[in-house]
Design an enzyme around this catalytic site. Sequence first.
Site: not given
Length: 362
Positions: A114, A136, A162, A226, A250, A281-282
Site C-alpha cells: 500500500s 493513488y 486505485t 484497481k 475497495h 478481491d472483496g
Amino acid sequence: MPATDVLPGKRLSLADVEREAATVLDPVHADFFAGAAGDESTARANLAAFERIRLRPRVLRDVSARSLATSLLGRPNSMPVLLSPTAFHRLAHPAGEPATARAAEAAGVTMVVSMAATTRLEEVAAHTTRPWLQLYLQPDQDFTRHLVRRAGRAGYGALVVTVDSPVFGRRERDHRNGFHDLPGGLRCENLVDDAGVLRDIVMDAGLTWDAVARLRETTDLPILLKGVLHPDDARLAVEHGVDGLFVSNHGGRQLDGAIATADALPGVAAVVPQGFPLIVDGGVRRGIDVVRALALGATAVGIGRPVLWGLAAAGQDGVREVLELLRTELDEAMALCGARSPGELGPDVLAPHLSAPTGGTA
C-alpha cells in the site's frame, strides 16, 4: 496491539483467524480494519455473492496429480492468490509490512504494498521478490513520479493504481471512534518526501483517463487499475494500454451500495481479451471462493482483511497460516471439481441459474 505471537487453539479457517485477531486488536483498530462505508451493505454483499454461486463438479477425471501454480504478469505465483493492498500493518502487529512480505515470499505469492504502508516501500521490498506498489495518483504529479521512480529502483514489478476513490468513502465506525490519525510513532512512511516532510494522501476528483496516459509515459512498469466494476471502464482500460485490472469495490469501503465483485466479474471478463490479467478481491474467505472466481473468469484473487487478521493473531506466522489455509482448501476444492490445475476451472463447473417457475403466484 497484540501482546504475544502465540495463541492457544487450532485455527481451521479464516473465520477462526478473524476471531482470534479480535481478541488482541485494539477495538478501534479492529473497527478500522473491519469497517466499510455507510451501512456496510457492499461489504456484506461481497461475501453473499460468493456464497450464492453453486458449482457443478466433474467426476472420474484423474485428479491424483495437481498443481496450483500460475503466473501473474509473466512471473510465477505458487497459487492464484495474492495480497491486495491494505494500509497500516503496524496497527495490527509491530512487525508490520516486513512480516507480511516475508510470509508472502515464503508462500510464493505476490504482495501489493500500500501507498499508505507504515514501512518504507524499499524496506518492504527487501523481504520479498514479488512486490507490486499500489498508488493513488496525486495532484502533485512530481510526487507521484517520485514514488514511481522509487518503486522502480527498489525492484517493484508493477504499479496498481486505485481508481475508485475520487473522494474518501464515509466510514462511520472511524467517525464514531474518532479514529483519524495514526497513534504516536506510526506514520505513512511512503509519504515522506525528499525534504523530510510528511504529506497527506490527496484524493483527486479531477482525474481522467489522461492521468493513466501520463503515468504510462513515466514508467515502463506494468500498470493495473484497481476498482473497475463496469464493463465500459474495462474496455477503456484495454484501449489505454493498461496491463491488468482489479475487479474491486475497495472491500465496500468507498461506495456503499456498489455491486459485489463476484457479480461484477463476469461482465468485465466478457469484454477484455482472452488471457488479460483479471484479479478480483472483496469477500474471498475460502478456497472454494477462489474456484468460483476462476470459473467466473478471474486470473487470481486478492485477499485483504484476512491478511491483517493473520498478522494481528500471530505476526508473520499468522499471515503464512492464512495463505496455507487457503492453499489447502483450494487444492481440495479443485480436486473435488475434477480439475488438476487452475487453468481447468472454467464456466463449465458453474451451475446454471435456476429460473423461477412461470405462472401461479410466488
